[in-house]
Design a protein around this motif. Structure first.
Motif, PDB file in Angstrom:
ATOM      1  N   MET A  82       0.844  -1.195   0.000  1.00 24.78           N
ATOM      2  CA  MET A  82       0.000   0.000   0.000  1.00 24.78           C
ATOM      3  C   MET A  82       0.879   1.245   0.000  1.00 24.78           C
ATOM      4  SD  MET A  82      -3.110  -1.127   2.517  1.00 24.78           S
ATOM      5  CE  MET A  82      -2.063  -2.017   3.645  1.00 24.78           C
ATOM      6  N   ASN A  94       0.223   3.934  -1.376  1.00 24.56           N
ATOM      7  CA  ASN A  94      -0.615   5.126  -1.504  1.00 24.56           C
ATOM      8  C   ASN A  94      -1.038   5.676  -0.143  1.00 24.56           C
ATOM      9  OD1 ASN A  94      -0.448   4.073  -4.104  1.00 24.56           O
ATOM     10  ND2 ASN A  94      -2.483   4.758  -4.662  1.00 24.56           N
ATOM     11  N   ILE A 127       2.180  -2.243   7.333  1.00 33.06           N
ATOM     12  CA  ILE A 127       1.675  -1.249   6.385  1.00 33.06           C
ATOM     13  C   ILE A 127       2.833  -0.421   5.845  1.00 33.06           C
ATOM     14  CG2 ILE A 127       0.229   0.807   6.113  1.00 33.06           C
ATOM     15  CD1 ILE A 127      -1.539  -0.328   8.380  1.00 33.06           C
ATOM     16  N   GLU A 143      -4.473   8.128  -8.741  1.00 37.48           N
ATOM     17  CA  GLU A 143      -4.915   6.990  -7.941  1.00 37.48           C
ATOM     18  C   GLU A 143      -5.411   7.472  -6.578  1.00 37.48           C
ATOM     19  OE1 GLU A 143      -1.578   4.447  -7.486  1.00 37.48           O
ATOM     20  OE2 GLU A 143      -1.420   3.961  -9.625  1.00 37.48           O
ATOM     21  N   SER A 147      -4.649  -2.853   8.540  1.00 36.72           N
ATOM     22  CA  SER A 147      -4.203  -3.221   7.201  1.00 36.72           C
ATOM     23  C   SER A 147      -5.378  -3.562   6.283  1.00 36.72           C
ATOM     24  CB  SER A 147      -3.244  -4.418   7.275  1.00 36.72           C
ATOM     25  OG  SER A 147      -2.766  -4.749   5.991  1.00 36.72           O
ATOM     26  N   SER A 148      -6.307  -4.381   6.760  1.00 36.68           N
ATOM     27  CA  SER A 148      -7.466  -4.741   5.939  1.00 36.68           C
ATOM     28  C   SER A 148      -8.387  -3.544   5.735  1.00 36.68           C
ATOM     29  CB  SER A 148      -8.239  -5.894   6.594  1.00 36.68           C
ATOM     30  OG  SER A 148      -8.662  -5.559   7.906  1.00 36.68           O
ATOM     31  N   THR A 149      -8.477  -2.665   6.733  1.00 42.84           N
ATOM     32  CA  THR A 149      -9.288  -1.456   6.599  1.00 42.84           C
ATOM     33  C   THR A 149      -8.737  -0.551   5.507  1.00 42.84           C
ATOM     34  OG1 THR A 149      -9.928  -1.511   8.934  1.00 42.84           O
ATOM     35  CG2 THR A 149     -10.178   0.590   7.793  1.00 42.84           C
ATOM     36  N   LEU A 150      -7.418  -0.420   5.457  1.00 41.73           N
ATOM     37  CA  LEU A 150      -6.780   0.394   4.427  1.00 41.73           C
ATOM     38  C   LEU A 150      -7.053  -0.160   3.035  1.00 41.73           C
ATOM     39  CD1 LEU A 150      -3.291   1.326   5.915  1.00 41.73           C
ATOM     40  CD2 LEU A 150      -5.080   2.908   5.192  1.00 41.73           C
ATOM     41  N   SER A 151      -6.912  -1.458   2.875  1.00 45.66           N
ATOM     42  CA  SER A 151      -7.157  -2.086   1.575  1.00 45.66           C
ATOM     43  C   SER A 151      -8.594  -1.849   1.121  1.00 45.66           C
ATOM     44  CB  SER A 151      -6.875  -3.595   1.647  1.00 45.66           C
ATOM     45  OG  SER A 151      -5.529  -3.841   1.949  1.00 45.66           O
ATOM     46  N   LEU A 152      -9.533  -2.006   2.041  1.00 48.76           N
ATOM     47  CA  LEU A 152     -10.939  -1.791   1.715  1.00 48.76           C
ATOM     48  C   LEU A 152     -11.209  -0.334   1.380  1.00 48.76           C
ATOM     49  CD1 LEU A 152     -13.768  -3.009   1.530  1.00 48.76           C
ATOM     50  CD2 LEU A 152     -14.050  -2.564   3.978  1.00 48.76           C
ATOM     51  N   LEU A 187      -9.140   1.930   0.118  1.00 46.45           N
ATOM     52  CA  LEU A 187      -8.596   2.278  -1.196  1.00 46.45           C
ATOM     53  C   LEU A 187      -9.438   1.703  -2.326  1.00 46.45           C
ATOM     54  CD1 LEU A 187      -4.792   1.857  -0.429  1.00 46.45           C
ATOM     55  CD2 LEU A 187      -5.957   3.986  -1.065  1.00 46.45           C
ATOM     56  N   GLU A 188     -10.107   0.606  -2.044  1.00 50.15           N
ATOM     57  CA  GLU A 188     -11.004   0.012  -3.043  1.00 50.15           C
ATOM     58  C   GLU A 188     -12.318   0.794  -3.133  1.00 50.15           C
ATOM     59  OE1 GLU A 188     -13.917  -3.888  -3.477  1.00 50.15           O
ATOM     60  OE2 GLU A 188     -12.177  -4.026  -2.143  1.00 50.15           O
TER      61      GLU A 188
END
Length: 248
Positions: free
Chosen positions: A1, A3, A28, A86, A102-107, A109-110
């Motif tokens: 990540m 970004n 992260i 982006e 970590s999973s919160t960040l991925s979600l 950004l999606e």
């Protein structure tokens, strides 16, 4: 990540060490973004500040150098988002990350690709919001406003473009919340990225000092009228979006 950006003054060594440790523990990857130091003078990005609106419609007194530095820092990151093309996540350096950061960040950004702006910290007490998408273990809610800090959020290039088009005259968090100005609604992702914040005093923006003598009384009528207008517009925008999304 790659970004993920943490806004921090170069001289804030202890803060940088703390947030670096937090990010490492959550696996992260991030980049420090050197904050604009308002104590060094008025930032170049603030040269077109609309002081007339500031004095007659909002606070009634001139912005502090720290406030300008804070705004300039976030503004520069919106420009960075546009340059990258982006979505990005922006965090301040005094936050404590949640267990599932970590999973919160991925979600985030999606999902921010669709929603434009996702708040990744708790909603201020008393600020209305309504769920608009149930993701099982997470929820996205529409916010009526987004006042009360920009400690952690995700933003898309489309939303960043909407924000950079306008002159400054609000504090930066108040401006982001003023969707009737720029058309960008604020949403919140819950559970949040941020577990807590505010362990330290702000280094970018000095603590607010309120004084009854700061705002001349002759500016009070125009400020009160604008406050009423703002409340009406926020309510209209909120209910319009709720109707559009078909949520109660």
């Amino acid at each position: 990540m790659l970004n993920v950006f943490v806004v921090s003054l170069k001289r804030s060594v202890h803060r940088r060490e703390k947030i670096s440790k937090e990010m490492a523990e959550k696996n992260i990857s991030f980049t420090f973004f050197d904050a604009v130091d308002g104590s060094l003078g008025i930032p170049e990005l603030a040269l077109d500040y609309d002081y007339a609106k500031r004095l007659w419609l909002t606070s009634g007194y001139m912005p502090s150098k720290g406030e300008l530095g804070c705004y300039a820092s976030h503004y520069a990151l919106w420009v960075k988002c546009l340059e990258m093309g982006e979505p990005i996540v922006v965090c301040e350096d005094d936050i404590t990350l949640s267990e599932n950061a970590s999973s919160t960040l991925s979600l985030a950004l999606e999902k921010v690709q669709h929603y434009g702006f996702l708040r990744l910290e708790e909603v201020e007490l008393g600020s209305p919001s309504v769920p608009v998408e149930d993701l099982g273990s997470s929820t996205i809610s529409l916010m009526k406003d987004n006042y009360g800090g920009l400690r952690s959020y995700a933003i898309s290039p489309k939303a960043a473009m909407r924000l950079v088009k306008h002159k400054w005259y609000f504090p930066v968090d108040c401006f982001v919340g003023a969707n009737y100005i720029h058309g960008q609604y604020s949403y919140q992702l819950s559970p949040c990225l941020v577990e807590s914040h505010g362990q330290y005093e702000s280094t970018i923006q000095e603590p607010k000092v309120y004084s009854k003598s700061r705002t001349p009384i002759y500016r009070k009528p125009s400020r009160e009228l604008y406050t009423l207008y703002k409340k009406i517009m926020l309510s209209l925008m909120y209910w319009k979006k709720r109707k559009e999304l078909k949520v109660r």
